[in-house]
Scaffold this motif. Structure first.
Motif, PDB file in Angstrom:
ATOM      1  N   TYR A 178      44.882  20.121  83.525  1.00  0.00           N
ATOM      2  CA  TYR A 178      45.955  20.151  82.526  1.00  0.00           C
ATOM      3  C   TYR A 178      47.288  20.513  83.170  1.00  0.00           C
ATOM      4  N   TYR A 179      47.298  21.561  83.977  1.00  0.00           N
ATOM      5  CA  TYR A 179      48.539  22.024  84.589  1.00  0.00           C
ATOM      6  C   TYR A 179      49.145  20.957  85.503  1.00  0.00           C
ATOM      7  N   VAL A 180      48.319  20.396  86.373  1.00  0.00           N
ATOM      8  CA  VAL A 180      48.824  19.424  87.349  1.00  0.00           C
ATOM      9  C   VAL A 180      49.240  18.133  86.650  1.00  0.00           C
ATOM     10  N   LEU A 181      48.432  17.655  85.730  1.00  0.00           N
ATOM     11  CA  LEU A 181      48.815  16.432  85.005  1.00  0.00           C
ATOM     12  C   LEU A 181      50.098  16.641  84.207  1.00  0.00           C
ATOM     13  N   LYS A 182      50.235  17.805  83.597  1.00  0.00           N
ATOM     14  CA  LYS A 182      51.449  18.098  82.831  1.00  0.00           C
ATOM     15  C   LYS A 182      52.686  18.054  83.730  1.00  0.00           C
ATOM     16  N   LYS A 183      52.575  18.602  84.927  1.00  0.00           N
ATOM     17  CA  LYS A 183      53.697  18.567  85.884  1.00  0.00           C
ATOM     18  C   LYS A 183      54.053  17.121  86.256  1.00  0.00           C
ATOM     19  N   ILE A 184      53.038  16.304  86.489  1.00  0.00           N
ATOM     20  CA  ILE A 184      53.281  14.905  86.851  1.00  0.00           C
ATOM     21  C   ILE A 184      53.860  14.146  85.662  1.00  0.00           C
ATOM     22  N   ILE A 185      53.280  14.347  84.500  1.00  0.00           N
ATOM     23  CA  ILE A 185      53.697  13.615  83.297  1.00  0.00           C
ATOM     24  C   ILE A 185      55.146  13.905  82.943  1.00  0.00           C
ATOM     25  N   LEU A 196      41.671  18.473  77.561  1.00  0.00           N
ATOM     26  CA  LEU A 196      41.521  19.916  77.715  1.00  0.00           C
ATOM     27  C   LEU A 196      40.842  20.529  76.493  1.00  0.00           C
ATOM     28  N   LEU A 197      41.295  20.161  75.315  1.00  0.00           N
ATOM     29  CA  LEU A 197      40.707  20.714  74.091  1.00  0.00           C
ATOM     30  C   LEU A 197      39.238  20.336  73.953  1.00  0.00           C
ATOM     31  N   LEU A 198      38.914  19.078  74.217  1.00  0.00           N
ATOM     32  CA  LEU A 198      37.530  18.626  74.109  1.00  0.00           C
ATOM     33  C   LEU A 198      36.626  19.317  75.127  1.00  0.00           C
ATOM     34  N   LEU A 199      37.127  19.480  76.360  1.00  0.00           N
ATOM     35  CA  LEU A 199      36.353  20.193  77.378  1.00  0.00           C
ATOM     36  C   LEU A 199      36.139  21.640  76.958  1.00  0.00           C
ATOM     37  N   GLY A 200      37.184  22.267  76.452  1.00  0.00           N
ATOM     38  CA  GLY A 200      37.063  23.656  75.990  1.00  0.00           C
ATOM     39  C   GLY A 200      36.001  23.815  74.912  1.00  0.00           C
ATOM     40  N   LEU A 201      35.993  22.891  73.977  1.00  0.00           N
ATOM     41  CA  LEU A 201      34.968  22.935  72.927  1.00  0.00           C
ATOM     42  C   LEU A 201      33.580  22.659  73.499  1.00  0.00           C
ATOM     43  N   ALA A 202      33.488  21.691  74.394  1.00  0.00           N
ATOM     44  CA  ALA A 202      32.186  21.310  74.956  1.00  0.00           C
ATOM     45  C   ALA A 202      31.519  22.461  75.704  1.00  0.00           C
ATOM     46  N   VAL A 203      32.291  23.190  76.509  1.00  0.00           N
ATOM     47  CA  VAL A 203      31.669  24.257  77.293  1.00  0.00           C
ATOM     48  C   VAL A 203      31.321  25.478  76.453  1.00  0.00           C
ATOM     49  N   THR A 204      31.848  25.565  75.243  1.00  0.00           N
ATOM     50  CA  THR A 204      31.512  26.703  74.380  1.00  0.00           C
ATOM     51  C   THR A 204      30.379  26.383  73.404  1.00  0.00           C
ATOM     52  N   ILE A 205      30.053  25.112  73.244  1.00  0.00           N
ATOM     53  CA  ILE A 205      28.956  24.722  72.362  1.00  0.00           C
ATOM     54  C   ILE A 205      27.710  24.523  73.224  1.00  0.00           C
ATOM     55  N   PRO A 206      26.638  25.244  72.915  1.00  0.00           N
ATOM     56  CA  PRO A 206      25.438  25.160  73.769  1.00  0.00           C
ATOM     57  C   PRO A 206      24.725  23.815  73.646  1.00  0.00           C
ATOM     58  N   TYR A 207      24.135  23.408  74.751  1.00  0.00           N
ATOM     59  CA  TYR A 207      23.309  22.209  74.767  1.00  0.00           C
ATOM     60  C   TYR A 207      21.850  22.662  74.718  1.00  0.00           C
ATOM     61  N   LEU A 208      21.330  22.785  73.512  1.00  0.00           N
ATOM     62  CA  LEU A 208      19.953  23.212  73.292  1.00  0.00           C
ATOM     63  C   LEU A 208      19.298  22.225  72.331  1.00  0.00           C
ATOM     64  N   PRO A 209      18.892  21.054  72.837  1.00  0.00           N
ATOM     65  CA  PRO A 209      18.391  19.994  71.954  1.00  0.00           C
ATOM     66  C   PRO A 209      17.134  20.369  71.168  1.00  0.00           C
ATOM     67  N   ASP A 210      16.303  21.264  71.690  1.00  0.00           N
ATOM     68  CA  ASP A 210      15.078  21.637  70.976  1.00  0.00           C
ATOM     69  C   ASP A 210      15.348  22.569  69.802  1.00  0.00           C
ATOM     70  N   SER A 211      16.201  23.567  70.017  1.00  0.00           N
ATOM     71  CA  SER A 211      16.439  24.549  68.952  1.00  0.00           C
ATOM     72  C   SER A 211      17.692  24.270  68.132  1.00  0.00           C
ATOM     73  N   GLN A 212      18.683  23.586  68.720  1.00  0.00           N
ATOM     74  CA  GLN A 212      19.930  23.297  68.013  1.00  0.00           C
ATOM     75  C   GLN A 212      20.337  21.839  68.262  1.00  0.00           C
ATOM     76  N   LEU A 267      31.392  15.699  72.769  1.00  0.00           N
ATOM     77  CA  LEU A 267      32.639  16.333  73.222  1.00  0.00           C
ATOM     78  C   LEU A 267      32.817  16.204  74.735  1.00  0.00           C
ATOM     79  N   SER A 268      31.732  16.388  75.478  1.00  0.00           N
ATOM     80  CA  SER A 268      31.801  16.270  76.940  1.00  0.00           C
ATOM     81  C   SER A 268      32.198  14.857  77.346  1.00  0.00           C
ATOM     82  N   PHE A 269      31.555  13.878  76.722  1.00  0.00           N
ATOM     83  CA  PHE A 269      31.858  12.487  77.035  1.00  0.00           C
ATOM     84  C   PHE A 269      33.294  12.142  76.639  1.00  0.00           C
ATOM     85  N   ALA A 270      33.690  12.576  75.452  1.00  0.00           N
ATOM     86  CA  ALA A 270      35.057  12.296  74.977  1.00  0.00           C
ATOM     87  C   ALA A 270      36.103  12.969  75.865  1.00  0.00           C
ATOM     88  N   ALA A 271      35.807  14.167  76.372  1.00  0.00           N
ATOM     89  CA  ALA A 271      36.736  14.850  77.283  1.00  0.00           C
ATOM     90  C   ALA A 271      36.913  14.044  78.566  1.00  0.00           C
TER      91      ALA A 271
END
Length: 191
Positions: free
Chosen positions: A55-62, A79-95, A105-109
């Motif tokens: 985010y920081y480097v791209l913002k400087k270039i942009i 950045l927002l999608l990555l932030g959400l993705a890393v905070t949402i657990p990947y637990l396909p059996d229980s959640q 979210l990971s793919f969209a990021a």
């Protein structure tokens, strides 16, 4: 060495490789590893480091580009999608719902980041083909190798994630150094 250079060439590559160390890079991915109790916080920290750097480097270039709203929207979205993705657990059996949401979210990021990188490198190439065309071609190469890695394993594997993150980090840092170098900046100011 600046903090950005250290982050690009040492912190991100080493942390990315160490995060997946001791696992099968072709059958697992960062989502699975990040859902393990002993790697959950490490996954969150990895996401913060990588997301903040891009985010920081791209913002400087942009900021140097004319009519740059699309590029900034896709960079911020990544950045927002990555932030959400890393905070949402990947637990396909229980959640299962959270797992599907995490994957989306990971793919969209990643797609948002790729769109931003393509928009930036294309615009720079149009502005000065002799200087920036190699960056655009390198980005296409990263994309081709990423697609090959995907089809080799049939999943978004750790090998694909490691390759994509490290190669994109190197490309972005080189691009940042080129765009933000005083000689290039002065040349743009004259026109």
């Amino acid at each position: 060495m600046t903090l950005l250079t250290i982050t690009a060439y040492i912190i991100i590559p080493v942390y990315t490789i160490l995060f997946a160390w001791g696992t099968n890079w072709f059958t697992l991915n960062f989502s699975v590893l990040g859902s393990l109790a002993d790697r959950k916080n490490l996954f969150l920290l990895w996401g913060i480091i990588v997301g903040a750097y891009f985010y920081y480097v791209l913002k400087k270039i942009i900021r140097t580009l004319p009519r740059n709203k699309k590029e900034m929207v896709f960079t911020t979205l990544a950045l927002l999608l990555l932030g959400l993705a890393v905070t949402i657990p990947y637990l396909p059996d229980s959640q299962p719902f959270h797992a599907v949401l995490h994957v989306f979210l990971s793919f969209a990021a990643s797609i948002s980041l790729m769109i931003s990188l393509y928009l930036v490198t294309w615009k720079l190439t149009c502005m000065n083909q002799s200087v920036y065309r190699p960056y655009f071609i390198s980005l296409m190469g990263i994309t081709v190798v990423s697609v090959i890695l995907f089809f080799l394993t049939g999943i978004v594997s750790s090998a694909l994630e490691i390759f994509f993150v490290i190669s994109s980090t190197f490309l972005l840092h080189k691009l940042y150094l080129k765009v933000c170098s005083p000689a290039i900046s002065l040349r743009y100011q004259r026109f």
